[in-house]
Design an enzyme around this catalytic site. Structure first.
Site, mmCIF file in Angstrom:
data_model
loop_
_atom_site.group_PDB
_atom_site.id
_atom_site.type_symbol
_atom_site.label_atom_id
_atom_site.label_comp_id
_atom_site.label_asym_id
_atom_site.label_seq_id
_atom_site.Cartn_x
_atom_site.Cartn_y
_atom_site.Cartn_z
ATOM 1 N N HIS A 158 32.579 56.099 35.227
ATOM 2 C CA HIS A 158 32.798 54.713 35.640
ATOM 3 C C HIS A 158 34.286 54.359 35.654
ATOM 4 C CE1 HIS A 158 30.559 50.632 35.459
ATOM 5 N NE2 HIS A 158 31.697 50.482 36.111
ATOM 6 N N HIS A 214 37.339 52.601 37.953
ATOM 7 C CA HIS A 214 37.789 51.856 39.139
ATOM 8 C C HIS A 214 39.214 52.301 39.450
ATOM 9 C CE1 HIS A 214 34.335 49.108 39.210
ATOM 10 N NE2 HIS A 214 34.391 49.169 37.886
ATOM 11 N N ASN A 217 33.785 49.823 44.656
ATOM 12 C CA ASN A 217 34.176 48.459 45.060
ATOM 13 C C ASN A 217 35.641 48.422 45.461
ATOM 14 O OD1 ASN A 217 34.857 48.871 42.354
ATOM 15 N ND2 ASN A 217 34.565 46.732 41.765
ATOM 16 N N ASP A 248 28.303 48.879 42.080
ATOM 17 C CA ASP A 248 28.933 48.346 40.863
ATOM 18 C C ASP A 248 29.906 47.202 41.128
ATOM 19 O OD1 ASP A 248 29.450 48.288 38.040
ATOM 20 O OD2 ASP A 248 31.452 48.951 38.579
ATOM 21 N N HIS A 263 24.378 48.283 38.281
ATOM 22 C CA HIS A 263 25.076 47.222 37.543
ATOM 23 C C HIS A 263 24.025 46.117 37.363
ATOM 24 C CE1 HIS A 263 28.589 44.257 37.145
ATOM 25 N NE2 HIS A 263 27.520 43.478 37.252
ATOM 26 N N HIS A 282 27.078 50.317 32.025
ATOM 27 C CA HIS A 282 27.589 49.434 30.960
ATOM 28 C C HIS A 282 26.534 48.539 30.290
ATOM 29 C CE1 HIS A 282 27.793 46.874 34.496
ATOM 30 N NE2 HIS A 282 29.015 47.212 34.843
ATOM 31 N N ASN A 320 32.918 42.115 32.688
ATOM 32 C CA ASN A 320 31.553 42.020 33.222
ATOM 33 C C ASN A 320 30.828 43.345 33.006
ATOM 34 O OD1 ASN A 320 29.256 41.960 34.747
ATOM 35 N ND2 ASN A 320 30.227 41.360 36.656
ATOM 36 N N ASP A 379 34.423 52.146 32.316
ATOM 37 C CA ASP A 379 34.559 50.960 33.182
ATOM 38 C C ASP A 379 36.037 50.550 33.267
ATOM 39 O OD1 ASP A 379 34.074 48.896 34.901
ATOM 40 O OD2 ASP A 379 32.814 47.728 33.558
HETATM 41 O O1 DOR Z 1 34.547 43.926 34.255
HETATM 42 C C1 DOR Z 1 34.276 44.504 35.278
HETATM 43 N N1 DOR Z 1 35.217 44.788 36.189
HETATM 44 N N2 DOR Z 1 33.008 44.844 35.524
HETATM 45 C C2 DOR Z 1 32.613 45.328 36.714
HETATM 46 O O2 DOR Z 1 31.446 45.606 36.880
HETATM 47 C C3 DOR Z 1 33.592 45.488 37.809
HETATM 48 C C4 DOR Z 1 34.949 45.642 37.271
HETATM 49 C C5 DOR Z 1 36.042 45.514 38.314
HETATM 50 O O3 DOR Z 1 35.906 46.107 39.380
HETATM 51 O O4 DOR Z 1 37.050 44.894 38.020
#
Ligand code: DOR
Length: 427
Positions: free
Chosen positions: A59, A61, A93, A151, A178, A231, A277, A304
Site C-alpha cells: 500500500h 501512494h 489514485n 483505494d 478500501h 487498512h 483515512n 498506506d
Molecule cells: O489517508 C489516506 N490517504 N487514506 C487513503 O485511503 C488514501 C490516501 C491518499 O491517497 O492520500
C-alpha cells in the site's frame, strides 16, 4: 558483482542462527559462517543485525503521474529502499488513474528507471475510480497487474462489486477494498467518539468501515474471489475478518503502523498531520488490531504511505487531505509498539504481503542458497527519532516527530545490488 553480508543473523519461525550471506549476481550463492569475500566483493557489516527477506508494501501512494509536487516514483522508491522495502504495490489514485495499460506501463517504467525498488502497479477496480464501470481486468492482468483496488474510495455499488469479484475469481486476481461507506463519512474529519464530540467535529463512524467489510466478506462467500481488506482500523472489523477466515474464506487483511500506534486523541490539537483515512481510532481498537496481527487474522502490515505537499497538508483540519508518510518509519513503529517476535515481523512485513501481492517468487523468500537476493538488513534494537529533513520522501507529513522508534534498516539489497548501505540510499 558480489556482495558479502557479514556477521548477521537469519531469523525464521524455527529459530535463528549467526550467518554470513554471499550474493552473486541476483541470487544468494552461499549462507554460512566465516565466508571469505571473493576478489572485488562489496562487504557489508551486519553485526547485531537481522538478515531478512526484503519487506513488501501492499500500500504505497507514489503520486506519479499527476501529483509530483508531493512525491515521485523515484523519491518514493528511495524512501521504500531506506525503509527496507524491496517491493511496493503502487496505489492507483494517480492522475490519470491506473486504469489503463498505458498508465500501468508508465508506472512500471518509472520504477525501473529509479532502480531502487521493485514497483508493482495496482490497477483500479472501476474506470477513473468512479465506481461506475469495471476496468478491463484481463488486459491489465496481462500487463502484470495482480492487485486491483479503488483505494482512496471503496466500491459503493454492491452489484458492481459482486461482478468485479466474479471476474476476479475467474482470473485469479486480488481485489483490495478500501472499506468506507461514503454516505456515512461525508464531511467527517476524525473518528466518531468522545474526543470528536468534545472538539465539536464531524465524526467518522466505525460502522462506515465495518458495513463494507461485512458486505465484502459476504460477496466473497458467494463468489469465492480473493479479497484483501485494506487498512483495517476497528476492533469489530478484526472480529469480522477473524470469523471469515474461520469459515475458510479467501480473505486477507492489512493494518498500518499508524493505526496500531496513534489514537484519535492526537487530534486534540487540530493538527492535520494526524488526519488520515480511515481515521485514527481508540486504544481498544489498537489493542484489537495488535491481537489480530499476533494471531494472524491480520496477515500484513502495510504502510498506506500517503505523501502530501506542505501547502495542502498545512490547511485547516477540515480542508487538509488525509494521509501520512509511512515507508521510512514502518519498521521502527512496529518494533517499538508491538510484541511481535522478529519471525512474526518478517512474516507480516515480507512473507505474507509478498504472497498477497503475487510476488512470492521474487520477494519474501527465505534467505537461503538459490533464493533471489532481495534482502533487508536491519538492527532490531537501535532506537532513533525522526528528523523530517532527513527523509528521502519528497513530503514531510510524518506524524512521528518526537516519538522514539525502535529498529532501523541498515542495508537493502535489490536483485543483488546494495541500494542502501549504512542507511544511505544510492544516488
Ligand atoms: O489517508 C489516506 N490517504 N487514506 C487513503 O485511503 C488514501 C490516501 C491518499 O491517497 O492520500
Amino acid at each position: 558483482m558480489n556482495v558479502l553480508i557479514k556477521n548477521g543473523r537469519i531469523v525464521t519461525a524455527s529459530g535463528e542462527r549467526l550467518s554470513d550471506v554471499l550474493i552473486s549476481g541476483a541470487i544468494v550463492a552461499e549462507v554460512g559462517t566465516n565466508l571469505a569475500p571473493p576478489d572485488g566483493c562489496q562487504v557489508l557489516d551486519a553485526s547485531g543485525c537481522v538478515i531478512s527477506p526484503g519487506f513488501v508494501d501492499l500500500h504505497t501512494h507514489m503520486r506519479e503521474p499527476g501529483r509530483e509536487e508531493a512525491e515521485t516514483i523515484e523519491t518514493a522508491s528511495r524512501a521504500a529502499a531506506k525503509g527496507g522495502y524491496t517491493c511496493v504495490v503502487a496505489m492507483p489514485n494517480t492522475d490519470p488513474a491506473q486504469d489503463t495499460v498505458a498508465v500501468v506501463e508508465f508506472v512500471k517504467l518509472q520504477g525501473e528507471r529509479a532502480g531502487l525498488c521493485d514497483v508493482r502497479p495496482s490497477g483500479c477496480i472501476t474506470l477513473g475510480r468512479l465506481g461506475e464501470t469495471l476496468v478491463p481486468f484481463g488486459a491489465l492482468q496481462a500487463a502484470g497487474v495482480h492487485v486491483f483496488t479503488d483505494d482512496g474510495t471503496g466500491v459503493q455499488n454492491h452489484t458492481l462489486m459482486r461482478r468485479a469479484m466474479e471476474y476476479a475469481k475467474d482470473l485469479g486476481i486480488v481485489l483490495a477494498q478500501h472499506c468506507e461507506i461514503a454516505s456515512m463519512t461525508e464531511g467527517a474529519v476524525m473518528h466518531e467518539g468522545s474526543c470528536c464530540s468534545h472538539l465539536g467535529l464531524p465524526g467518522w463512524p466505525a460502522l462506515a468501515e465495518e458495513l463494507m467489510v461485512y458486505r465484502d466478506i459476504e460477496l466473497c462467500r458467494i463468489t469465492g474471489a480473493r479479497v484483501h481488506i485494506l487498512h483495517l482500523s476497528t476492533a469489530r472489523s478484526v472480529d469480522l475478518v477473524r470469523a471469515a477466515k474461520a469459515d475458510g474464506l479467501p480473505i486477507t487483511a492489512e493494518a498500518t503502523p499508524h493505526h496500531i500506534s496513534l489514537t484519535d486523541e492526537q487530534l486534540r490539537g487540530f493538527d492535520p498531520l494526524f488526519k488520515v483515512n480511515p481515521p485514527l481510532r481508540t486504544r481498544d481498537d489498537i489493542e484489537a488490531l495488535k491481537r489480530g496481527l499476533k494471531d494472524g487474522t491480520i496477515d500484513a502490515i502495510a504502510t498506506d504511505h500517503a505523501p502530501h505537499a506542505p501547502h495542502t497538508k498545512e490547511l485547516a483540519l477540515d480542508a487538509a487531505p488525509p494521509g501520512m508518510l509511512g515507508l521510512e518509519t514502518a519498521l521502527g513503529v512496529v518494533l517499538a509498539e508491538t510484541d511481535l517476535s522478529l519471525a512474526e515481523v518478517i512474516d507480516r512485513m515480507s512473507v505474507a504481503p509478498a504472497r498477497i501481492a503475487g510476488v512470492a517468487d521474487q520477494h519474501g523468500c527465505e534467505v537461503a542458497v538459490g533464493s533471489p537476493a532481495n534482502i533487508t538488513v536491519f538492527d532490531p534494537e537501535i532506537t532513533w527519532s525522526v528528523v523530517p529533513e532527513e527523509l528521502a520522501s519528497k513530503s514531510r507529513n510524518t506524524p512521528y516527530v518526537g516519538r522514539t522508534l525502535k529498529g532501523r534498516v541498515r542495508h537493502t539489497i535489490l536483485r543483488g545490488e546494495a541500494v542502501v548501505v549504512d542507511g544511505e540510499a544510492k544516488k
